[in-house]
Design an enzyme around this catalytic site. Structure first.
Site, short mmCIF file in Angstrom:
data_model
loop_
_atom_site.label_atom_id
_atom_site.label_comp_id
_atom_site.label_asym_id
_atom_site.label_seq_id
_atom_site.Cartn_x
_atom_site.Cartn_y
_atom_site.Cartn_z
N ARG A 83 8.58 29.25 11.99
CA ARG A 83 7.25 28.87 12.47
C ARG A 83 7.30 27.53 13.18
O ARG A 83 7.90 26.57 12.70
CB ARG A 83 6.25 28.77 11.31
N ARG A 92 1.55 33.54 14.64
CA ARG A 92 2.61 32.87 13.87
C ARG A 92 3.51 33.87 13.18
O ARG A 92 3.10 34.96 12.82
CB ARG A 92 2.02 31.91 12.86
N ASP A 95 2.56 32.30 7.77
CA ASP A 95 1.58 31.30 7.38
C ASP A 95 1.46 31.37 5.86
O ASP A 95 1.27 32.45 5.31
CB ASP A 95 0.23 31.60 8.03
N ASP A 97 -0.55 29.50 2.65
CA ASP A 97 -1.63 28.58 2.29
C ASP A 97 -1.87 28.62 0.79
O ASP A 97 -1.98 29.70 0.20
CB ASP A 97 -2.95 28.96 2.97
#
Length: 175
Positions: A83, A92, A95, A97
């Site tokens: 990334r 992307r 990801d 989170d």
């Protein structure tokens, strides 16, 4: 020990492989996977830009670190997958989170817990409901179902469940 929930997504290259490779790297950071949702397909946002659809999910993990170190580790894993951070909402490879870190409520410049936009994202709530149906928001004390009920139709109508994919099967059998 209280769980930690991490959302994952990818919409470039081989998304399923990107996700599997990222999750396989967790072990090297002392992040222990407990449960993994199935994959959910959702349209890229913002709509109308022609970006490929996302594959998303949520993983429940245990770790012995603090939320800042975990965020740093997740960014390292993203970099190892390839990334490159460019513009906001860009496509992307991966990801990662933090959605909820052991029920901690925190509002700092670089880290807000629970994740501040998770409540409006079907691509987070659907997989979280799958693996943690009793999850309660540590900030508001509302159940996950209360957030699911408030999702706008546009966040729900295009969600497609793509099935289980974890643990990865290296023998090529369907799981």
């Amino acid at each position: 020990m209280s769980p930690v929930y991490i959302a994952f997504g990818s919409n470039l290259s081989n998304s399923k492989l990107n996700i599997m490779n990222a999750l396989l790297l967790f072990d090297g950071y002392s992040i222990t996977i407990k449960r993994v949702s199935g994959l959910w397909k959702s349209p890229a946002w913002p709509s109308g830009l022609g970006y490929p659809d996302y594959l998303n999910g949520v993983v429940e993990v245990q770790c012995e670190t603090d939320p800042h170190r975990l965020l740093h580790n997740l960014h390292e894993i993203e970099q190892r997958i390839g990334r490159v951070r460019t513009i906001k909402n860009a496509p992307r490879l991966i990801d990662l989170d933090i959605i909820d870190f052991k029920g901690i409520v925190m509002e700092e410049r670089k880290l807000i817990l629970p994740h501040p936009r998770m409540y409006q994202r079907g691509f987070v709530l659907f997989p979280l409901l799958e693996i943690a149906p009793d999850w309660v928001d540590p900030k508001s004390q509302l159940s996950i179902m209360s957030f699911m009920e408030k999702l706008p139709f546009k966040e729900v109508k295009d969600m497609v469940y793509k099935g289980k994919f974890w643990p990865p099967d290296y023998m090529g059998e369907k799981g």
